[in-house]
Design a protein around this motif. Sequence first.
Motif, mmCIF file in Angstrom:
data_model
loop_
_atom_site.group_PDB
_atom_site.id
_atom_site.type_symbol
_atom_site.label_atom_id
_atom_site.label_comp_id
_atom_site.label_asym_id
_atom_site.label_seq_id
_atom_site.Cartn_x
_atom_site.Cartn_y
_atom_site.Cartn_z
ATOM 1 N N PHE A 279 0.808 -1.218 0.000
ATOM 2 C CA PHE A 279 0.000 0.000 0.000
ATOM 3 C C PHE A 279 0.847 1.277 0.000
ATOM 4 O O PHE A 279 0.299 2.375 0.030
ATOM 5 C CB PHE A 279 -0.946 0.001 1.203
ATOM 6 N N GLY A 280 2.161 1.130 -0.014
ATOM 7 C CA GLY A 280 3.025 2.284 -0.181
ATOM 8 C C GLY A 280 3.162 3.190 1.021
ATOM 9 O O GLY A 280 3.491 4.375 0.883
ATOM 10 N N GLU A 281 2.948 2.645 2.227
ATOM 11 C CA GLU A 281 3.088 3.467 3.428
ATOM 12 C C GLU A 281 4.533 3.918 3.588
ATOM 13 O O GLU A 281 5.463 3.113 3.517
ATOM 14 C CB GLU A 281 2.649 2.682 4.650
ATOM 15 N N THR A 282 4.725 5.202 3.791
ATOM 16 C CA THR A 282 6.066 5.763 3.920
ATOM 17 C C THR A 282 6.508 5.775 5.382
ATOM 18 O O THR A 282 5.701 5.626 6.298
ATOM 19 C CB THR A 282 6.096 7.202 3.386
ATOM 20 N N VAL A 283 7.796 6.009 5.592
ATOM 21 C CA VAL A 283 8.322 6.114 6.951
ATOM 22 C C VAL A 283 7.662 7.283 7.678
ATOM 23 O O VAL A 283 7.319 7.188 8.859
ATOM 24 C CB VAL A 283 9.853 6.277 6.936
ATOM 25 N N ASP A 284 7.443 8.389 6.969
ATOM 26 C CA ASP A 284 6.797 9.548 7.594
ATOM 27 C C ASP A 284 5.386 9.199 8.057
ATOM 28 O O ASP A 284 4.964 9.608 9.154
ATOM 29 C CB ASP A 284 6.747 10.715 6.606
ATOM 30 N N GLU A 285 4.660 8.449 7.257
ATOM 31 C CA GLU A 285 3.310 8.044 7.651
ATOM 32 C C GLU A 285 3.350 7.111 8.863
ATOM 33 O O GLU A 285 2.508 7.195 9.763
ATOM 34 C CB GLU A 285 2.593 7.388 6.478
ATOM 35 N N THR A 286 4.329 6.227 8.879
ATOM 36 C CA THR A 286 4.490 5.332 10.026
ATOM 37 C C THR A 286 4.754 6.135 11.293
ATOM 38 O O THR A 286 4.181 5.864 12.355
ATOM 39 C CB THR A 286 5.638 4.340 9.773
ATOM 40 N N VAL A 287 5.617 7.140 11.204
ATOM 41 C CA VAL A 287 5.907 8.002 12.355
ATOM 42 C C VAL A 287 4.629 8.675 12.839
ATOM 43 O O VAL A 287 4.339 8.732 14.041
ATOM 44 C CB VAL A 287 6.969 9.056 11.987
ATOM 45 N N ARG A 288 3.835 9.198 11.907
ATOM 46 C CA ARG A 288 2.591 9.875 12.278
ATOM 47 C C ARG A 288 1.617 8.915 12.958
ATOM 48 O O ARG A 288 0.945 9.277 13.937
ATOM 49 C CB ARG A 288 1.924 10.481 11.041
ATOM 50 N N LYS A 289 1.542 7.700 12.444
ATOM 51 C CA LYS A 289 0.616 6.731 13.019
ATOM 52 C C LYS A 289 1.034 6.330 14.432
ATOM 53 O O LYS A 289 0.190 6.238 15.331
ATOM 54 C CB LYS A 289 0.522 5.493 12.120
ATOM 55 N N VAL A 290 2.314 6.097 14.629
ATOM 56 C CA VAL A 290 2.786 5.751 15.978
ATOM 57 C C VAL A 290 2.455 6.874 16.956
ATOM 58 O O VAL A 290 1.974 6.639 18.071
ATOM 59 C CB VAL A 290 4.299 5.453 15.975
ATOM 60 N N GLU B 170 17.170 1.937 9.807
ATOM 61 C CA GLU B 170 16.601 3.082 9.080
ATOM 62 C C GLU B 170 15.093 3.192 9.299
ATOM 63 O O GLU B 170 14.542 4.297 9.299
ATOM 64 C CB GLU B 170 16.903 2.952 7.579
ATOM 65 N N GLN B 171 14.430 2.068 9.460
ATOM 66 C CA GLN B 171 12.995 2.082 9.728
ATOM 67 C C GLN B 171 12.699 2.472 11.175
ATOM 68 O O GLN B 171 11.685 3.105 11.465
ATOM 69 C CB GLN B 171 12.394 0.712 9.414
ATOM 70 N N LEU B 172 13.597 2.087 12.077
ATOM 71 C CA LEU B 172 13.396 2.349 13.501
ATOM 72 C C LEU B 172 13.682 3.788 13.910
ATOM 73 O O LEU B 172 12.902 4.412 14.652
ATOM 74 C CB LEU B 172 14.308 1.439 14.327
ATOM 75 N N ARG B 173 14.792 4.320 13.470
ATOM 76 C CA ARG B 173 15.287 5.572 14.046
ATOM 77 C C ARG B 173 14.306 6.754 13.908
ATOM 78 O O ARG B 173 14.134 7.519 14.871
ATOM 79 C CB ARG B 173 16.652 5.920 13.461
#
Length: 255
Positions: free
Chosen positions: A106-117, A149-152
Motif C-alpha cells: 500500500f506504499g506506506e512511507t516512513v513519515d506516515e508510520t511516524v505519524r501513526k505511531v 533506518e525504519q526504527l530511528r
Amino acid sequence: MTAPRTPILAGNWKMNHGPSQAARFFADFLPLVQPADDRSVVFFPPAVSFAAAREAVQGRPDVRLGVQNVHWEEGGAFTGELSVAMAADAGAELVLVGHSERRHVFGETVDETVRKVGAVLRGGLVPVLCVGETIEERRADRAEAVVVEQLRPVLASISAEQLPTLVIAYEPVWAIGTGVTATPADAAAMHAAVRRTLAEVYGAQAAEGVPVLYGGSVKPDNAAELMSQPGVDGVLVGGASLDPAGFAAIVAAAG
C-alpha cells in the motif's frame, strides 16, 4: 535488575475470518488455552470482525484485541480509514503500524508510520511497530541497516516516557507467507540489533523494557525454538493464527 518481559503471542488475521468465522474460531480456540497472567495473547482481526471477536472474548482478560491499521488524523474525509479514537471506542488495545504489507503493497512511507505511531500513543493505545528487510536487502548485507533506518525516525518521535508503551515486531519480509523462516540465529541477531538501536537512543536499561517479537512463517513446530532465542519476546503470527488448534499450540510453546 529489569523485570523479565512478558511473552506476547499475537495473531494477525490480515484479510481473513469474517464475523461468523471469527466467532467460530474463538469457540474452538478459547477452550484450548487456559487463562494465564504470565503471557499476553493478542489478535488483530479485520475491522468488520472486531465486534464479533470482542463479544467472543468477553470474560477472558488474558486475550486482548487490536486493529491492523489506523489513520493519524482524528477524523474527516478519509474513506475506508479508522481513527485511533474509533479503534479505542470499539475496544482495541493495540494497533499494528508499519506492517510490511502496508509498506510494500500500500506504499506506506516512513513519515506516515511516524505519524501513526504518534497518533496511537496520544490515543492511549499500544503501537506494535513492524520492521524488516526484503530478500534483496538481506542478500546485499543490508538487513540490519534497513531495520535501523525504519526504527530511528520513529524512535526520534517517541519520548522516554512513552517508550514503555511501544512493542516492536521484527518481520523479515522474505519470510512472511513464504514458508521460509529466518533461522533462530538470524532472528536472535536481528533482535539484538533492534535492542542496540533502542539502547543507543534511550539507554540500555530503558531498551530492556521494550518487547521485541519475531514474525515470519511462525508455525507450531518452530515457535518454541524461535522464542527460546535471546531477545525474542514472542511472535507475530500470520497464517498459522487462523487455525485454532495451531495457534493454541504456538501459545503453549511460550511455556
